[in-house]
Design a protein around this motif. Structure first.
Motif, PDB file in Angstrom:
ATOM      1  N   ASP A  47       0.835  -1.199   0.000  1.00 17.07           N
ATOM      2  CA  ASP A  47       0.000   0.000   0.000  1.00 17.07           C
ATOM      3  C   ASP A  47       0.872   1.252   0.000  1.00 17.07           C
ATOM      4  N   GLN A  48       0.231   2.406  -0.008  1.00 17.13           N
ATOM      5  CA  GLN A  48       0.944   3.686  -0.045  1.00 17.13           C
ATOM      6  C   GLN A  48       1.843   3.873   1.174  1.00 17.13           C
ATOM      7  N   ALA A  49       1.380   3.433   2.328  1.00 15.39           N
ATOM      8  CA  ALA A  49       2.181   3.574   3.555  1.00 15.39           C
ATOM      9  C   ALA A  49       3.476   2.772   3.450  1.00 15.39           C
ATOM     10  N   ALA A  50       3.405   1.586   2.883  1.00 20.65           N
ATOM     11  CA  ALA A  50       4.610   0.758   2.706  1.00 20.65           C
ATOM     12  C   ALA A  50       5.573   1.427   1.727  1.00 20.65           C
ATOM     13  N   TYR A  51       5.024   1.997   0.657  1.00 24.34           N
ATOM     14  CA  TYR A  51       5.846   2.703  -0.328  1.00 24.34           C
ATOM     15  C   TYR A  51       6.551   3.904   0.312  1.00 24.34           C
ATOM     16  N   GLU A  52       5.833   4.652   1.102  1.00 26.82           N
ATOM     17  CA  GLU A  52       6.422   5.800   1.794  1.00 26.82           C
ATOM     18  C   GLU A  52       7.469   5.358   2.813  1.00 26.82           C
ATOM     19  N   ALA A  53       7.216   4.243   3.491  1.00 25.94           N
ATOM     20  CA  ALA A  53       8.197   3.713   4.442  1.00 25.94           C
ATOM     21  C   ALA A  53       9.489   3.315   3.722  1.00 25.94           C
ATOM     22  N   TYR A  54       9.352   2.731   2.540  1.00 27.65           N
ATOM     23  CA  TYR A  54      10.519   2.374   1.720  1.00 27.65           C
ATOM     24  C   TYR A  54      11.321   3.625   1.356  1.00 27.65           C
ATOM     25  N   ASN A  55      10.633   4.647   0.866  1.00 27.29           N
ATOM     26  CA  ASN A  55      11.326   5.869   0.461  1.00 27.29           C
ATOM     27  C   ASN A  55      12.086   6.529   1.610  1.00 27.29           C
ATOM     28  N   ALA A  56      11.569   6.400   2.815  1.00 24.98           N
ATOM     29  CA  ALA A  56      12.203   7.018   3.986  1.00 24.98           C
ATOM     30  C   ALA A  56      13.166   6.085   4.712  1.00 24.98           C
ATOM     31  N   HIS A  57      13.193   4.817   4.326  1.00 24.44           N
ATOM     32  CA  HIS A  57      14.026   3.843   5.041  1.00 24.44           C
ATOM     33  C   HIS A  57      15.509   4.213   4.900  1.00 24.44           C
ATOM     34  N   PRO A  58      16.288   4.119   5.984  1.00 15.97           N
ATOM     35  CA  PRO A  58      17.713   4.488   5.942  1.00 15.97           C
ATOM     36  C   PRO A  58      18.524   3.728   4.890  1.00 15.97           C
ATOM     37  N   LEU A  59      18.211   2.466   4.628  1.00 15.37           N
ATOM     38  CA  LEU A  59      18.947   1.723   3.596  1.00 15.37           C
ATOM     39  C   LEU A  59      18.678   2.295   2.204  1.00 15.37           C
ATOM     40  N   HIS A  60      17.440   2.667   1.942  1.00 14.12           N
ATOM     41  CA  HIS A  60      17.107   3.268   0.650  1.00 14.12           C
ATOM     42  C   HIS A  60      17.757   4.640   0.513  1.00 14.12           C
ATOM     43  N   VAL A  61      17.621   5.450   1.550  1.00 11.64           N
ATOM     44  CA  VAL A  61      18.181   6.804   1.530  1.00 11.64           C
ATOM     45  C   VAL A  61      19.693   6.756   1.309  1.00 11.64           C
ATOM     46  N   SER A  62      20.387   5.868   2.003  1.00 11.91           N
ATOM     47  CA  SER A  62      21.845   5.795   1.850  1.00 11.91           C
ATOM     48  C   SER A  62      22.240   5.206   0.497  1.00 11.91           C
ATOM     49  N   PHE A  63      21.478   4.222  -0.026  1.00  6.46           N
ATOM     50  CA  PHE A  63      21.782   3.671  -1.350  1.00  6.46           C
ATOM     51  C   PHE A  63      21.658   4.759  -2.413  1.00  6.46           C
ATOM     52  N   VAL A  64      20.613   5.550  -2.324  1.00  9.71           N
ATOM     53  CA  VAL A  64      20.426   6.638  -3.293  1.00  9.71           C
ATOM     54  C   VAL A  64      21.576   7.641  -3.202  1.00  9.71           C
ATOM     55  N   ALA A  65      21.922   8.063  -2.000  1.00 10.74           N
ATOM     56  CA  ALA A  65      22.967   9.084  -1.817  1.00 10.74           C
ATOM     57  C   ALA A  65      24.367   8.566  -2.163  1.00 10.74           C
ATOM     58  N   GLU A  66      24.658   7.353  -1.758  1.00  9.18           N
ATOM     59  CA  GLU A  66      26.022   6.833  -1.893  1.00  9.18           C
ATOM     60  C   GLU A  66      26.286   6.090  -3.199  1.00  9.18           C
ATOM     61  N   ARG A  67      25.262   5.548  -3.820  1.00 10.77           N
ATOM     62  CA  ARG A  67      25.463   4.760  -5.027  1.00 10.77           C
ATOM     63  C   ARG A  67      24.696   5.320  -6.224  1.00 10.77           C
ATOM     64  N   TRP A  68      23.375   5.447  -6.070  1.00  9.84           N
ATOM     65  CA  TRP A  68      22.523   5.839  -7.192  1.00  9.84           C
ATOM     66  C   TRP A  68      22.959   7.173  -7.787  1.00  9.84           C
ATOM     67  N   GLU A  69      23.070   8.189  -6.965  1.00 13.54           N
ATOM     68  CA  GLU A  69      23.403   9.523  -7.473  1.00 13.54           C
ATOM     69  C   GLU A  69      24.782   9.576  -8.121  1.00 13.54           C
ATOM     70  N   LYS A  70      25.686   8.707  -7.719  1.00 16.60           N
ATOM     71  CA  LYS A  70      27.047   8.703  -8.256  1.00 16.60           C
ATOM     72  C   LYS A  70      27.214   7.794  -9.475  1.00 16.60           C
ATOM     73  N   GLU A  71      26.418   6.725  -9.567  1.00 17.46           N
ATOM     74  CA  GLU A  71      26.658   5.698 -10.576  1.00 17.46           C
ATOM     75  C   GLU A  71      25.620   5.609 -11.687  1.00 17.46           C
ATOM     76  N   VAL A  72      24.477   6.255 -11.516  1.00 17.43           N
ATOM     77  CA  VAL A  72      23.418   6.193 -12.521  1.00 17.43           C
ATOM     78  C   VAL A  72      23.500   7.419 -13.425  1.00 17.43           C
ATOM     79  N   GLU A  73      23.536   7.146 -14.706  1.00 15.66           N
ATOM     80  CA  GLU A  73      23.642   8.215 -15.703  1.00 15.66           C
ATOM     81  C   GLU A  73      22.282   8.840 -16.008  1.00 15.66           C
ATOM     82  N   ALA A  74      21.264   8.006 -16.170  1.00 16.22           N
ATOM     83  CA  ALA A  74      19.912   8.478 -16.496  1.00 16.22           C
ATOM     84  C   ALA A  74      18.904   7.454 -16.001  1.00 16.22           C
ATOM     85  N   PHE A  75      17.697   7.926 -15.666  1.00 15.46           N
ATOM     86  CA  PHE A  75      16.670   6.981 -15.220  1.00 15.46           C
ATOM     87  C   PHE A  75      15.274   7.532 -15.444  1.00 15.46           C
TER      88      PHE A  75
END
Length: 101
Positions: A65-93
């Motif tokens: 549900d929407q609450a689970a999706y929002e929990a994922y977006n705010a989860h520390p593992l997701h936040v750190s993956f985006v900051a430390e890997r995604w933003e540095k290694e992804v060219e386009a999405f």
């Protein structure tokens, strides 16, 4: 419109050379890290094969549900993956989120 179940998909191209160790590691780490978040189900990694766009890979996952999706977006593992890997290694999405009608 129902907002209960959500399929979250992101198609992307990496900055890494095709077939490289860095490419393999990003895809493996993405799967291991993101699928370990408790609200994520049906996590999949795809190689994009259509000649109709330039993206190379896809991550897809489902949320109850929407609450689970929002929990994922705010989860520390997701936040750190985006900051430390995604933003540095992804060219386009392109991100696409679906809910059944």
């Amino acid at each position: 419109m129902s907002t209960s179940w959500i399929q979250h998909s992101v198609i992307f191209t990496l900055k890494h050379e095709e077939g490289s160790e860095q490419e393999r590691k990003f895809l493996e780490d993405g799967k291991a890290i993101l699928s370990s978040i408790p609200v994520v189900s049906q996590f999949r990694v795809f190689r994009q094969v259509s000649p109709k766009n330039d993206y190379k890979f896809g991550f897809s996952m489902e949320f109850s549900d929407q609450a689970a999706y929002e929990a994922y977006n705010a989860h520390p593992l997701h936040v750190s993956f985006v900051a430390e890997r995604w933003e540095k290694e992804v060219e386009a999405f392109l991100e696409i989120d679906y809910s059944e009608i």
